[in-house]
Design a protein around this motif. Structure first.
Motif, mmCIF file in Angstrom:
data_model
loop_
_atom_site.group_PDB
_atom_site.id
_atom_site.type_symbol
_atom_site.label_atom_id
_atom_site.label_comp_id
_atom_site.label_asym_id
_atom_site.label_seq_id
_atom_site.Cartn_x
_atom_site.Cartn_y
_atom_site.Cartn_z
ATOM 1 N N SER A 180 0.811 -1.070 -0.103
ATOM 2 C CA SER A 180 -0.034 -0.258 0.118
ATOM 3 C C SER A 180 0.884 1.282 0.141
ATOM 4 C CB SER A 180 -0.885 0.045 1.344
ATOM 5 O OG SER A 180 -1.521 1.216 1.395
ATOM 6 N N PHE A 181 0.738 2.230 -0.981
ATOM 7 C CA PHE A 181 1.424 3.412 -0.819
ATOM 8 C C PHE A 181 0.871 4.281 0.180
ATOM 9 C CE2 PHE A 181 2.001 2.142 -5.147
ATOM 10 C CZ PHE A 181 2.891 2.751 -5.593
ATOM 11 N N THR A 182 -0.343 4.184 0.740
ATOM 12 C CA THR A 182 -0.855 5.197 1.962
ATOM 13 C C THR A 182 0.037 4.324 3.107
ATOM 14 O OG1 THR A 182 -2.831 5.320 0.844
ATOM 15 C CG2 THR A 182 -2.893 5.739 3.271
ATOM 16 N N LYS A 183 -0.144 3.318 3.286
ATOM 17 C CA LYS A 183 0.553 2.620 4.707
ATOM 18 C C LYS A 183 2.164 2.937 4.333
ATOM 19 C CE LYS A 183 -2.941 -1.024 5.264
ATOM 20 N NZ LYS A 183 -3.309 -2.350 5.355
ATOM 21 N N ALA A 184 2.725 2.766 3.363
ATOM 22 C CA ALA A 184 4.141 2.937 3.271
ATOM 23 C C ALA A 184 4.553 4.530 3.694
ATOM 24 C CB ALA A 184 4.696 2.608 1.927
ATOM 25 N N ALA A 185 3.617 5.305 2.825
ATOM 26 C CA ALA A 185 3.972 6.853 3.201
ATOM 27 C C ALA A 185 3.954 7.035 4.908
ATOM 28 C CB ALA A 185 3.011 7.526 2.543
ATOM 29 N N ALA A 186 2.959 6.559 5.398
ATOM 30 C CA ALA A 186 2.682 6.509 6.815
ATOM 31 C C ALA A 186 4.017 6.015 7.650
ATOM 32 C CB ALA A 186 1.408 6.210 7.204
ATOM 33 N N LYS A 187 4.431 5.200 7.441
ATOM 34 C CA LYS A 187 5.394 4.357 7.797
ATOM 35 C C LYS A 187 6.830 5.299 7.980
ATOM 36 C CE LYS A 187 8.185 0.196 8.530
ATOM 37 N NZ LYS A 187 8.136 -1.112 8.152
ATOM 38 N N LEU A 188 6.820 5.548 6.626
ATOM 39 C CA LEU A 188 8.278 6.233 6.322
ATOM 40 C C LEU A 188 8.081 7.821 6.822
ATOM 41 C CD1 LEU A 188 8.971 4.956 3.007
ATOM 42 C CD2 LEU A 188 10.064 4.395 5.009
ATOM 43 N N LYS A 189 6.797 8.259 6.930
ATOM 44 C CA LYS A 189 6.661 9.638 7.583
ATOM 45 C C LYS A 189 7.095 10.600 6.326
ATOM 46 C CE LYS A 189 7.356 8.670 12.463
ATOM 47 N NZ LYS A 189 8.041 9.126 13.720
ATOM 48 N N VAL A 190 6.357 10.376 5.121
ATOM 49 C CA VAL A 190 6.556 11.316 4.111
ATOM 50 C C VAL A 190 5.238 11.375 3.415
ATOM 51 C CG1 VAL A 190 8.823 10.593 3.671
ATOM 52 C CG2 VAL A 190 6.929 9.239 2.563
ATOM 53 N N ALA A 191 5.072 12.508 2.797
ATOM 54 C CA ALA A 191 3.842 12.668 1.780
ATOM 55 C C ALA A 191 3.566 11.618 0.923
ATOM 56 C CB ALA A 191 3.640 14.043 1.331
ATOM 57 N N GLN A 192 2.471 11.234 0.669
ATOM 58 C CA GLN A 192 2.313 10.140 -0.232
ATOM 59 C C GLN A 192 2.570 10.490 -1.644
ATOM 60 O OE1 GLN A 192 -1.596 7.846 -0.047
ATOM 61 N NE2 GLN A 192 -1.536 7.061 -2.056
ATOM 62 N N PRO A 193 2.457 11.792 -2.296
ATOM 63 C CA PRO A 193 2.658 12.196 -3.644
ATOM 64 C C PRO A 193 4.342 12.142 -3.907
ATOM 65 C CG PRO A 193 1.064 13.679 -2.648
ATOM 66 C CD PRO A 193 1.398 12.685 -1.650
ATOM 67 N N SER A 194 4.966 12.363 -2.522
ATOM 68 C CA SER A 194 6.414 12.246 -2.669
ATOM 69 C C SER A 194 6.874 10.883 -2.788
ATOM 70 C CB SER A 194 6.928 12.965 -1.433
ATOM 71 O OG SER A 194 8.497 12.765 -1.404
ATOM 72 N N LEU A 195 6.328 10.176 -2.113
ATOM 73 C CA LEU A 195 6.518 8.597 -2.235
ATOM 74 C C LEU A 195 6.331 8.159 -3.457
ATOM 75 C CD1 LEU A 195 7.444 5.861 -0.739
ATOM 76 C CD2 LEU A 195 4.935 5.604 -0.349
ATOM 77 N N SER A 196 5.398 8.391 -4.183
ATOM 78 C CA SER A 196 4.917 7.900 -5.486
ATOM 79 C C SER A 196 6.192 8.440 -6.506
ATOM 80 C CB SER A 196 3.381 8.283 -5.885
ATOM 81 O OG SER A 196 2.518 7.891 -4.916
ATOM 82 N N GLN A 197 6.327 9.741 -6.350
ATOM 83 C CA GLN A 197 7.338 10.246 -7.289
ATOM 84 C C GLN A 197 8.714 9.469 -7.342
ATOM 85 O OE1 GLN A 197 7.407 14.452 -6.341
ATOM 86 N NE2 GLN A 197 5.385 14.899 -7.011
ATOM 87 N N SER A 198 9.173 9.237 -6.036
ATOM 88 C CA SER A 198 10.269 8.455 -5.879
ATOM 89 C C SER A 198 10.433 7.057 -6.551
ATOM 90 C CB SER A 198 10.511 8.210 -4.181
ATOM 91 O OG SER A 198 10.946 9.518 -3.565
ATOM 92 N N ILE A 199 8.833 6.387 -6.282
ATOM 93 C CA ILE A 199 9.247 5.064 -6.872
ATOM 94 C C ILE A 199 9.085 5.171 -8.531
ATOM 95 C CG2 ILE A 199 7.442 3.076 -6.924
ATOM 96 C CD1 ILE A 199 6.957 3.292 -4.066
ATOM 97 N N GLN A 200 8.363 6.258 -8.883
ATOM 98 C CA GLN A 200 8.123 6.614 -10.351
ATOM 99 C C GLN A 200 9.543 6.805 -11.088
ATOM 100 O OE1 GLN A 200 5.369 9.345 -10.814
ATOM 101 N NE2 GLN A 200 3.449 8.206 -10.367
ATOM 102 N N ALA A 201 10.263 7.476 -10.327
ATOM 103 C CA ALA A 201 11.794 7.916 -10.389
ATOM 104 C C ALA A 201 12.503 6.619 -10.638
ATOM 105 C CB ALA A 201 12.511 8.810 -9.640
ATOM 106 N N VAL A 202 12.371 5.670 -9.844
ATOM 107 C CA VAL A 202 13.118 4.239 -9.755
ATOM 108 C C VAL A 202 12.830 3.559 -11.274
ATOM 109 C CG1 VAL A 202 13.482 2.095 -8.619
ATOM 110 C CG2 VAL A 202 13.620 4.350 -7.367
ATOM 111 N N GLU A 203 11.434 3.633 -11.278
ATOM 112 C CA GLU A 203 10.831 2.804 -12.187
ATOM 113 C C GLU A 203 11.273 3.231 -13.918
ATOM 114 O OE1 GLU A 203 6.635 0.697 -10.746
ATOM 115 O OE2 GLU A 203 6.609 2.843 -11.068
#
Length: 299
Positions: free
Chosen positions: A17-40
């Motif tokens: 889950s992007f939502t749960k991962a963002a909460a665990k990492l204490k980052v904003a979900q859009p920022s998390l999604s952007q990081s993963i898109q950059a890796v992809e």
């Protein structure tokens, strides 16, 4: 790709889950999604199948996460060993304990904090030892209080103490009254005598439940389950109120409940418990972690 990006991918893969991962990492979900898109974009293929619910890894994602996990663990081990080499007492130590550790963890923590006042110590309480073992295997914690046997061959341990579980009955129960009249210091009972009794047992998700199921199987009957719970406290409180029976440990019976229950010995080897502090075999234990193990074992 950065270590932080790897941690983002691993967190989403673990929690699905992007939502749960963002909460665990204490980052904003859009920022998390952007990081993963950059890796992809960098690797050239999607790492997640976003059409499923919950989200799943693609084949490329499975390969990436396996290697990323290894890199993250190596990085953590490097930091740990560098702290040891430099003699730093500010390194991280993550401890997990369940109700199993109530009797010695607080005292051990007090002594440890006095010895290492600047340590980056993080402690988590989890009701289920099965979940604790999983957290240990996945690297979420460094040391966990567990009970033998362990399911993972990747985990090693130090024995802390031996416990013996007893069967608790209300003081008003006929068997309790008989034991009191006969002044039995250590009364015994056969489970066959309690076929009609209502039992308070751990939930099926608890590590001890299969053990109790096997005890009843050996006794030749299926128990009448009155309540399923995650803690000794609730089970003990129900029995102390005058209802049912449960398996418990003397140290988990609160002072105001002690005169309301009678503990019976049951001749069953499965009721013996060995409490351990466990850690992963493949991880370098810091000097602080080793010191904590020494402190806990000395109590």
């Amino acid at each position: 790709m950065s270590l932080k990006q790897m941690e983002c991918v691993v967190a989403v893969a673990k929690l699905r889950s992007f939502t749960k991962a963002a909460a665990k990492l204490k980052v904003a979900q859009p920022s998390l999604s952007q990081s993963i898109q950059a890796v992809e974009k960098q690797v050239g293929v999607p790492l997640f199948d976003r059409s499923t619910f919950p989200i799943t890894l693609t084949h490329a994602g499975e390969v990436y996460v396996a290697k990323a996990n290894a890199i993250i663990e190596l990085y953590k081990d490097l930091n740990t060993q560098m702290c040891d080499v430099t003699g730093s007492d500010k390194g991280p130590l993550r401890l997990g304990f369940s109700q199993t550790g109530y009797q010695f963890i607080p005292t051990a923590l007090a002594k440890f904090c006095k010895r290492f006042p600047c340590a980056d110590l993080r402690v988590v309480q989890v009701f289920s030892t099965l979940k604790l073992e999983k957290m240990l295997s996945e690297g979420d914690i460094d040391i966990a209080t567990l009970v033998l046997p362990l399911s993972s061959p990747e985990i090693d341990y130090k024995i802390i103490k031996e416990d013996q579980a007893f069967l608790a009955l209300p003081i008003t129960h006929p068997l309790s009254q008989k034991a009191i009249r006969e002044a039995q210091d250590s009364p015994s009972v056969s489970l066959e005598e309690l076929k009609e009794e209502r039992f308070i047992l751990p939930k099926s998700t608890q590590r001890s439940r299969p053990i109790f199921d096997e005890i009843f199987r050996k006794a030749g009957f299926e128990p009448k389950i009155f309540c399923e719970t995650e803690t000794f406290d609730i089970a003990n409180a129900i029995v102390a109120s005058g209802v049912g029976a449960c398996f418990t440990l003397p140290q988990f019976i609160k002072e105001d409940k002690q005169d309301k229950v009678v503990l019976f010995h049951v001749d069953e080897p499965l009721l013996a418990r060995t409490v351990v502090l466990a850690y992963r075999k493949d991880k370098h234990l810091s000097k602080m972690a080793c010191e904590f193990l020494t402190i806990a074992r000395s109590l």
